[in-house]
Design an enzyme around this catalytic site. Structure first.
Site, PDB file in Angstrom:
ATOM      1  N   GLU A 170       0.831  -1.215   0.000  1.00 48.09           N
ATOM      2  CA  GLU A 170       0.000   0.000   0.000  1.00 48.09           C
ATOM      3  C   GLU A 170       0.860   1.258   0.000  1.00 48.09           C
ATOM      4  O   GLU A 170       2.077   1.206   0.227  1.00 48.09           O
ATOM      5  CB  GLU A 170      -0.941   0.014   1.210  1.00 48.09           C
ATOM      6  CG  GLU A 170      -0.215   0.063   2.545  1.00 48.09           C
ATOM      7  CD  GLU A 170      -1.001   0.789   3.631  1.00 48.09           C
ATOM      8  OE1 GLU A 170      -1.491   1.901   3.388  1.00 48.09           O
ATOM      9  OE2 GLU A 170      -1.079   0.236   4.751  1.00 48.09           O
ATOM     10  N   LYS A 182      -3.376  -1.762  15.945  1.00 47.33           N
ATOM     11  CA  LYS A 182      -2.887  -0.885  17.023  1.00 47.33           C
ATOM     12  C   LYS A 182      -3.981  -0.607  18.018  1.00 47.33           C
ATOM     13  O   LYS A 182      -5.148  -0.541  17.661  1.00 47.33           O
ATOM     14  CB  LYS A 182      -2.553   0.475  16.432  1.00 47.33           C
ATOM     15  CG  LYS A 182      -1.191   0.618  15.924  1.00 47.33           C
ATOM     16  CD  LYS A 182      -0.883   2.105  15.847  1.00 47.33           C
ATOM     17  CE  LYS A 182       0.350   2.256  15.023  1.00 47.33           C
ATOM     18  NZ  LYS A 182       0.084   1.850  13.636  1.00 47.33           N
TER      19      LYS A 182
HETATM   20  N1  PSU Z   1      -2.376   1.747  10.647  1.00 47.16           N
HETATM   21  C1  PSU Z   1      -1.044   1.867  10.709  1.00 47.16           C
HETATM   22  N2  PSU Z   1      -0.376   2.509   9.702  1.00 47.16           N
HETATM   23  C2  PSU Z   1      -1.038   3.016   8.615  1.00 47.16           C
HETATM   24  C3  PSU Z   1      -2.469   2.851   8.551  1.00 47.16           C
HETATM   25  C4  PSU Z   1      -3.083   2.219   9.579  1.00 47.16           C
HETATM   26  O1  PSU Z   1      -0.436   1.426  11.652  1.00 47.16           O
HETATM   27  O2  PSU Z   1      -0.412   3.594   7.721  1.00 47.16           O
HETATM   28  C5  PSU Z   1      -3.189   3.358   7.339  1.00 47.16           C
HETATM   29  C6  PSU Z   1      -3.490   2.191   6.380  1.00 47.16           C
HETATM   30  O3  PSU Z   1      -3.378   2.669   5.063  1.00 47.16           O
HETATM   31  C7  PSU Z   1      -4.939   1.864   6.698  1.00 47.16           C
HETATM   32  C8  PSU Z   1      -5.479   3.238   6.976  1.00 47.16           C
HETATM   33  O4  PSU Z   1      -5.620   1.236   5.640  1.00 47.16           O
HETATM   34  O5  PSU Z   1      -4.460   3.885   7.729  1.00 47.16           O
HETATM   35  C9  PSU Z   1      -6.785   3.223   7.735  1.00 47.16           C
HETATM   36  O6  PSU Z   1      -7.339   4.508   7.715  1.00 47.16           O
HETATM   37  P1  PSU Z   1      -8.876   4.696   8.077  1.00 47.16           P
HETATM   38  O7  PSU Z   1      -8.969   4.298   9.540  1.00 47.16           O
HETATM   39  O8  PSU Z   1      -9.138   6.145   7.850  1.00 47.16           O
HETATM   40  O9  PSU Z   1      -9.648   3.771   7.189  1.00 47.16           O
END
Ligand code: PSU
Ligand code: MN
Length: 312
Positions: free
Chosen positions: A32, A166
């Site tokens: 990603e 996390k």
């Molecule tokens: N958690 C992490 N690092 C990240 C992300 C999540 O430890 O970079 C990023 C990933 O791309 C994940 C996104 O898909 O955040 C989730 O964002 P949201 O909660 O807005 O869907």
């Protein structure tokens, strides 16, 4: 067997390396780009992205970092593309709902787990490596903030290797949602579901797998049965890189408090929290984050190889 893939969707632009590997049925691992543009500071982000691609190549698979550049969904990127994603100011965070708009505007977008899964599936890639998954946010009972990573895992046939979830999120509710969505959740070599910086989370892993072959067989069985959606592989951070749960727990509480005080929410929540945790830990969380992504890349390459062998 699942229906054979008819070739990459015509709206995608693949590198020659990735296109050839897919035609040959060789192992390909998707990566990603939100983690690059919104998950880590420059220049560690571009160093991490480059190193992870090298790890996957050294392990005998082809890396395919995914993003939208100039409105084109790209499967596989070059050095200049990674540098742009890591340093350019106008790279939007793109989840599935954002894909149509960023394409229509001809803009740049860094794809989340959800959007990367969707584009990977459209290319015919079944294995994807990242750091952490999105999930159910704490307080979602009020905010309704649940990552589209979850709904995507419920519908799109891609296996995602991460270090778990996390504790900026509600791990228990995230596991409940994954169960509802029909998503197998396998902890690799562990009985407990990991929490990204820590090997423990206080939650038992729904399933345990001890070999990449077992994981590949689970992916094949799910899709051969016609059960749509992803597979979550949670790979605990190596012991030597771990930040103990109580130590990181207090820091996460502080970051969540700061976020609420600033009124930050929605798609900005996760990037803010990741950045704040790096600040509070004086960079220690970034070191751990990079270490776990490397570790996930090795496992992802092995899974992609086993899966390619099963299908070949
Ligand atoms: N958690 C992490 N690092 C990240 C992300 C999540 O430890 O970079 C990023 C990933 O791309 C994940 C996104 O898909 O955040 C989730 O964002 P949201 O909660 O807005 O869907
Ligand atoms: Mn959200």
């Amino acid at each position: 067997m699942t229906t054979p893939h008819l070739g990459p969707h015509p709206m995608l632009t693949l590198t020659d390396e990735v296109a050839q590997a897919l035609r040959d049925g060789a192992p390909v691992v998707a990566l990603e780009s939100t983690i690059i543009s919104h998950g880590m500071p420059y220049p560690q982000n571009v160093e991490m992205a480059t190193e992870v691609e090298d790890i996957i190549r050294d392990a005998g698979a082809v890396p395919a970092t995914i993003a939208v550049l100039h409105g084109r969904p790209r499967i596989g990127l070059g050095t200049d593309d990674l540098e742009l994603l890591a340093s350019h100011e106008d790279v939007a965070k793109v989840s599935v709902r954002d894909l149509p708009f960023v394409i229509a505007r001809g803009a740049h977008g860094a794809t989340t787990v959800a959007a990367t899964m969707r584009l990977a599936a459209l290319a015919g890639i079944r294995t994807f490596v990242t750091g952490g998954l999105g999930g159910v946010h704490r307080g979602a009972q009020q905010s309704f903030d649940e990552s589209a990573d979850l709904t995507e895992l419920g519908t799109t046939d891609v296996a995602v290797v991460s270090a778990g979830v996390k504790s900026i999120l509600d791990i228990g509710l995230t596991l409940e949602r994954l169960e509802t969505l029909g998503v197998p959740v396998l902890a690799y070599g562990a009985d407990e579901f990991p929490s990204f910086f820590s090997r423990s989370s206080g939650h038992a892993a729904p399933m345990r797998a001890d070999t990449p072959a077992e994981i590949a067989a689970t992916m094949a069985a799910k899709w051969d049965l016609g059960i749509a959606g992803g597979v979550v592989i949670a790979n605990p951070i190596p012991v030597e890189d771990e930040i103990p749960a109580d130590e990181i727990g207090a820091i996460i509480e502080q970051a969540l408090g700061d976020m609420d005080a600033l009124g930050i929410h929605g798609k900005d929540a996760t990037p803010y929290l990741l950045g704040r945790i790096v600040e509070i830990t004086g960079g220690a969380s970034l070191t751990a984050n990079i270490a776990l992504v490397r570790h996930n890349a090795r496992l992802g390459a092995a899974i992609a190889q086993e899966y390619a062998a099963l299908r070949g």
